[in-house]
Design an enzyme around this catalytic site. Structure first.
Site, PDB file in Angstrom:
ATOM      1  N   ASP A 143       0.799  -1.228   0.000  1.00 42.11           N
ATOM      2  CA  ASP A 143       0.000   0.000   0.000  1.00 42.11           C
ATOM      3  C   ASP A 143       0.829   1.273   0.000  1.00 42.11           C
ATOM      4  OD1 ASP A 143      -1.023  -0.081   3.544  1.00 42.11           O
ATOM      5  OD2 ASP A 143       0.900  -0.404   2.563  1.00 42.11           O
ATOM      6  N   GLU A 169      12.641  -3.494  11.961  1.00 42.15           N
ATOM      7  CA  GLU A 169      13.665  -3.016  11.026  1.00 42.15           C
ATOM      8  C   GLU A 169      15.012  -2.954  11.722  1.00 42.15           C
ATOM      9  OE1 GLU A 169      10.803  -1.523  11.742  1.00 42.15           O
ATOM     10  OE2 GLU A 169       9.708  -1.055   9.898  1.00 42.15           O
TER      11      GLU A 169
END
Lengths: 254, 345
Positions: free
Chosen positions: A118, A204
Site C-alpha cells: 500500500d 527493522e
C-alpha cells in the site's frame, strides 16, 4: 532503454508481503503499474495464506513483469494487534533469494528492498537504490506521525535519526526506508526478521543490526533530503450495502 | 554451505571417527571446488529447481513449521520482451485519451499524483489535464508534471471558500472537483474545433482511484459515452450498469438510489471528445445537486440510456477501483510544525 545496458544493471528485488482483503487486487495493480516502469525489477510476492489464492495467481500470470509467487501463512498466535506483521512473508522472500543464488557463481549484482503493497514509490527511488553497495537509506514520507522521517547525514555519513517515534532505536527507520545489496543478504544467511524477543516497532532495527552498522550506511536521495517514497495507507472499504442474502447471479472479482 | 557442513560434522561425539570425518569432508571439498569452476553449475541450479530437495534445505536454521515452500508454489513468470519508452511514442492512429484530474493540496497529494502518473505513463496517446483547486498553479505540481515526461496541461481554479465556516472549508454546496472538471471541459472546447476531426476520449480520473491499464484501452473505442463497473462505491464491492442480452444498458445495479438517471460513479464512464465539443453547454451542475447526482447532471445533457456503450466484457469485469487514501497521522508535527517545510512531501 536498450537491452545491452539493461543487462549490466543490478537486478532490483522487491519483496512484497500481501494478504487478502477487498482492496488487495487494486493495491497490487497500481503497484505493478509502478514496478513495470522499472528496468530489471524482479517482484517477489508473498501471500499470507496457507495456499496460493486464485486471485493472486491470476494476477501474477498477467502482471507483465518477472514475478515469483510465494505463500506462507502467519501463525494465528501472531495475528494480534500490536504484533509485527508480515514477518514470515518477508523471511520467505529472503529464503527464496538465498536458495536461488546458492548455486549461481558470484557476483550476482542485486539489490533488495521490502515493498509493502500500500505504499507509494516514485520512479526515482529505484534509480537511487540500484547503486547500493551494502545497505542504503533514505527518507520516508508520511510516517512516524510526521510529514516524513529521515536519517540525519553529515559528511556523507548517517549520524542520527530524524524520527517521531523512539529515536533511540539503533536503526530508527521504516521498512520502506532502506535497501540491502544481494551480496550482504547472501553473506549473512542467518539474518532474518525475528519474532522472539522483538518488540513492536523494532523489526527493522533488529534486522539491520544483524547485517550492518550505522557507519556503513549509504545515504541516498540527495543526502537524505528528498522524499521518494510515501507510507500511504488505503482506507478500509465501505461494504455496508452488500447483501447478506440474494447474492448476485454472477461472481465478479474485485 | 561448506562451513555449516563441517560444523555439524565436528559435533559428532566419537573421536575415532576422525578418519570417517576426513573421508566425508574431503570429497565434498573437492566437489564444491569443482562446482564453482564448472560451467555446468548453471545447469545444476536449474535441475535443483525442478527437484524438491533444495526446498527442505531452506528450513535449516529456521523453524521449519513456519515455512511451507514447495515447488508447486514457486511460480516464475517470464516477462515477454517489453521494450518501451516512457511515455510510449505518440501514435497517429490511436484516439487521444484526455484524462481530467482535479487535485487539491494535502499531505498525500504528491504521493497520489506520483502513483497515478506511474500508471498513466504506460498509456499511449494520453493527455493529462491536471486542474488544481488553488488560486495559483503551485510549484509542487508544476515540477511534478514536468518531471513525469507526460503530455499534460496544467490548469487551476479555486473553489470559493465559505467564509462563514472557520478554517479551510470550501463552499460545501459545490461538490469537490466540480469547478475543476468544468474548467477542463471549457479548455477542451476552447482548444479543439468541433469540425476538426482529431479523435479523442474524455475521462474523469480522480487522483486517489486505482486504474488498470486495460481500462484505457476499453475506453478508446468510445463512440458517444461508454460505461463500466466501478469497485468500492455505493457501499458495495462494486456498482455496475445493467446490460441486457442485446448489449444495451437498461438500468443500474446499485443499492444507493438506483433510479438516478445515471447511477454511475465519475470513474465509470468516458465521453467521446466530439460529443463534448458538440454539446458545448453541457457542464457538471455547480449547485443544488443532490449527493450522487453529479454524474447525471452532465450525462443527461449528452446522451440517453439507450446510447450507452457497455465495456469491460458487457460490464462484468472490474477495471477501476474507487480506492481512498487514509489521512496520515501527523500528530507529531504539533501546532507549529516540526519537520522542515522546505522538504517537499
Amino acid at each position: 532503454p536498450p537491452r545491452r545496458s539493461e543487462a549490466a544493471l543490478p537486478t532490483i528485488y522487491a519483496i512484497t508481503p500481501t494478504y487478502s482483503r477487498p482492496v488487495q487486487k487494486a493495491e497490487l495493480t497500481r503497484l505493478a503499474n509502478t514496478f513495470r516502469q522499472v528496468a530489471r525489477l524482479h517482484w517477489i510476492l508473498v501471500e499470507d495464506a496457507a495456499a496460493r489464492s486464485e486471485l493472486v495467481s491470476r494476477f501474477v500470470a498477467g502482471a507483465g513483469l518477472p514475478c515469483t509467487h510465494l505463500h506462507v501463512p502467519t501463525p494465528r498466535r501472531y495475528k494480534r494487534p500490536g504484533l509485527p506483521r508480515a514477518t514470515e512473508q518477508r523471511n520467505a522472500g529472503l529464503a527464496w533469494l538465498r536458495q536461488r543464488h546458492q548455486h549461481l557463481p558470484p557476483p550476482q549484482p542485486g539489490v533488495l528492498f521490502f515493498a509493502d503493497d500500500d505504499n507509494t514509490y516514485s520512479l526515482e527511488l529505484f534509480q537511487e537504490m540500484r547503486t547500493t553497495r551494502k545497505v542504503s537509506v533514505w527518507p520516508v514520507g508520511l510516517v512516524g506521525g510526521r510529514r516524513y522521517e529521515r536519517p540525519v547525514v553529515e559528511n556523507g555519513k548517517v549520524v542520527g535519526w530524524y524520527t517521531g517515534w523512539r529515536a533511540d532505536r539503533p536503526f530508527a527507520i521504516d521498512m520502506a526506508g532502506f535497501a540491502v545489496s544481494l551480496q550482504v543478504i547472501l553473506s549473512h544467511p542467518k539474518a532474518v526478521f525475528k519474532r522472539r524477543g522483538s518488540q513492536p516497532g523494532m523489526q527493522e532495527s533488529d534486522f539491520l543490526k544483524q547485517i550492518t552498522t550505522v557507519e556503513e550506511l549509504e545515504p541516498k536521495a540527495n543526502n537524505c533530503t528528498k522524499v521518494l517514497v510515501w507510507h500511504t495507507r488505503t482506507e478500509k472499504v465501505n461494504l455496508a450495502n452488500e447483501p447478506k442474502y440474494h447474492l448476485d447471479t454472477v461472481s465478479i472479482e474485485v | 554451505n561448506e562451513e555449516l557442513w563441517v560444523q555439524s560434522v565436528l559435533e559428532m561425539p566419537k573421536r575415532r571417527d576422525i578418519l570417517a570425518i576426513v573421508l566425508i569432508v574431503l570429497p565434498w571439498t573437492l566437489l564444491i571446488t569443482v562446482w564453482h569452476q564448472s560451467t555446468i553449475a548453471p545447469l545444476l541450479a536449474v535441475h535443483k529447481d525442478d527437484g524438491g530437495d533444495s526446498r527442505r534445505d531452506l528450513a535449516a536454521g529456521l523453524d521449519s513449521k513456519e515455512y511451507c515452500l514447495s515447488d508447486r508454489d514457486i511460480v516464475e513468470v517470464v516477462r515477454t520482451e517489453y521494450v518501451y519508452t516512457r511515455p510510449p511514442p505518440w501514435s497517429d492512429t490511436l484516439p487521444t485519451i484526455h484524462v481530467i484530474t482535479p487535485t487539491y493540496s494535502r499531505p498525500v497529494q504528491k504521493a497520489e499524483l506520483t502513483r497515478l502518473a506511474n500508471t498513466l505513463l504506460h498509456v499511449p496517446n494520453l493527455h493529462w489535464i491536471l486542474v488544481e483547486d488553488s488560486q495559483r498553479r503551485t510549484p509542487l505540481i508544476t515540477r511534478l508534471l514536468r518531471d513525469t515526461g507526460l503530455n499534460y496541461t496544467h490548469l487551476n481554479v479555486e473553489t470559493p471558500r465559505n467564509y462563514k465556516l472557520r478554517g479551510d472549508m470550501r463552499d460545501p454546496r459545490i461538490p469537490r472537483g466540480t469547478m475543476q472538471r468544468n474548467l477542463a471541459l471549457r479548455w477542451l472546447r476552447e482548444t479543439f474545433n468541433k469540425n476538426n476531426s482529431q479523435p479523442g476520449i474524455v475521462y474523469f480520473a480522480d487522483d486517489d482511484n486505482t486504474y488498470s491499464l486495460e481500462l484505457f484501452e476499453e475506453m478508446r473505442s468510445t463512440r458517444k459515452v461508454s460505461v463500466w463497473p466501478v469497485a468500492f462505491v455505493g457501499g458495495l464491492r462494486y456498482e455496475s450498469p445493467k446490460v441486457n442480452a442485446a448489449g444495451k444498458v437498461y438500468g443500474w445495479k446499485t443499492v444507493f438510489d438506483p433510479h438516478r438517471p445515471f447511477a454511475i460513479d465519475m470513474a465509470g464512464f468516458a465521453v467521446n471528445l466530439r460529443l463534448i465539443l458538440q454539446r458545448s453547454q453541457a457542464y457538471f451542475k455547480l449547485r443544488g445537486v443532490k449527493g450522487g447526482y453529479q454524474e447525471s447532471s452532465l450525462l443527461r445533457e449528452l446522451v440517453t440510456l439507450n446510447d450507452l456503450e457497455p465495456k469491460a466484457t458487457n460490464c462484468t469485469k472490474i477495471l477501476v477501483w474507487h480506492t481512498r487514501t487514509e489521512k496520515p497521522v501527523l500528530v507529531n508535527e504539533g501546532k507549529k510544525g516540526f519537520t522542515d517545510p522546505n522538504v517537499e512531501i
